[in-house]
Design a protein around this motif. Structure first.
Motif, short mmCIF file in Angstrom:
data_model
loop_
_atom_site.label_atom_id
_atom_site.label_comp_id
_atom_site.label_asym_id
_atom_site.label_seq_id
_atom_site.Cartn_x
_atom_site.Cartn_y
_atom_site.Cartn_z
N UNK A 290 88.74 -53.32 95.19
CA UNK A 290 89.56 -52.35 95.77
C UNK A 290 89.05 -51.31 96.53
N UNK A 291 87.84 -50.75 95.92
CA UNK A 291 87.25 -49.40 96.46
C UNK A 291 86.28 -49.92 97.83
N UNK A 292 85.81 -51.12 97.74
CA UNK A 292 85.19 -51.38 98.88
C UNK A 292 86.16 -51.83 99.95
N UNK A 293 87.20 -52.46 99.48
CA UNK A 293 88.28 -52.85 100.75
C UNK A 293 88.98 -51.72 101.36
N UNK B 278 82.62 -58.66 109.25
CA UNK B 278 82.87 -57.71 108.44
C UNK B 278 83.00 -58.58 107.04
N UNK B 279 83.44 -59.59 107.11
CA UNK B 279 83.32 -60.46 105.80
C UNK B 279 81.98 -60.49 105.26
N UNK C 217 92.07 -63.93 103.11
CA UNK C 217 92.40 -62.91 102.40
C UNK C 217 91.99 -61.31 103.08
N UNK C 218 91.08 -61.48 103.66
CA UNK C 218 90.43 -60.09 104.43
C UNK C 218 91.54 -59.82 105.49
N UNK C 219 92.01 -61.02 106.36
CA UNK C 219 93.02 -60.74 107.28
C UNK C 219 94.21 -60.33 106.91
N UNK C 220 94.54 -60.79 105.72
CA UNK C 220 95.95 -60.31 105.05
C UNK C 220 95.93 -58.91 104.81
#
Length: 224
Positions: A76-79, A103-104, A132-135
């Protein structure tokens, strides 16, 4: 000639709005994606116990295998780092899959350095990770647009239709709207009870609420 009468303004009742902020998730530290990694590493460096410049202390002094150590940062901190958030949102807005993949890869590189679990690495790897990243980016885009409409008392029906799959965020947004409107109605009632003349009580309550949100820092809390 009539002289205009100054209408005293009732100070906004901050207590009425405390309910709103219980719905807001805690503020997560936001900084550079790579800075997050280096902050985590620095925090885990062992302290030198000797003033002798020739005495060194290794980074890892425990007999515990590195693989079993806890991660330096959470997923979560990275995201939620600023540059990652800005990058993935711009990629989605531009419908740029190549940029999103870049970015992934950056995220995966840092994630491995901070020893994220295999489960977390799997969540952000491959095609499933890209989805997941796009979401995550679309969730943030919804949030950004909602905050603007929330502050300007705009209808969010079109926003909900734009992101129909974010049902959880829809419910949270509607809860915030209901709490805001209820508090403003109460504030307008207080203004009405004061018997002030020539005042649109609802508009005055909205203006005071908006000023309160900005000046108290609550707007920044919502943004984060």
């Amino acid at each position: 000639m009539k002289t205009s009468k100054l209408v005293p303004k009732r100070s906004f009742n901050a207590v009425a709005f405390k309910r709103i902020y219980r719905l807001v998730s805690p503020n997560i530290l936001k900084c550079s994606l790579y800075a997050s990694f280096f902050i985590g590493v620095t925090a885990c460096q062992p302290q030198q116990n000797s003033n002798d410049p020739n005495v060194t202390s290794p980074l890892h002094t425990s007999s515990q295998p590195v693989e079993s150590l806890p991660p330096l940062l959470t997923l979560d901190e990275l995201l939620n780092t600023d540059d990652f958030q800005m990058g993935i949102k711009q990629s989605v807005l531009n419908d740029d899959q190549a940029s999103l993949r870049d970015w992934q890869q950056q995220l995966l590189a840092v994630a491995k350095e901070v020893r994220l679990s295999e489960r977390d690495l799997a969540r952000i790897s491959g095609e499933q990770g890209l989805v997941f990243i796009e979401f995550e980016a679309k969730k943030q885009l919804f949030h950004d647009e909602f905050i603007e409409q929330f502050m300007n008392f705009e209808n969010i029906d079109d926003l909900i239709q734009k992101y129909p799959y974010l049902s959880g965020l829809h419910q949270r947004a509607l809860s915030l709207l209901n709490a805001r409107d209820t508090a403003i109605q109460r504030a307008a009632k207080l203004l009405s009870d004061d018997g002030l003349q020539g005042v649109d009580y609802t508009q005055e309550a909205r203006a005071q609420w908006k000023a309160y949100m900005i000046n108290s820092g609550k707007l920044e809390e919502l943004k984060n």
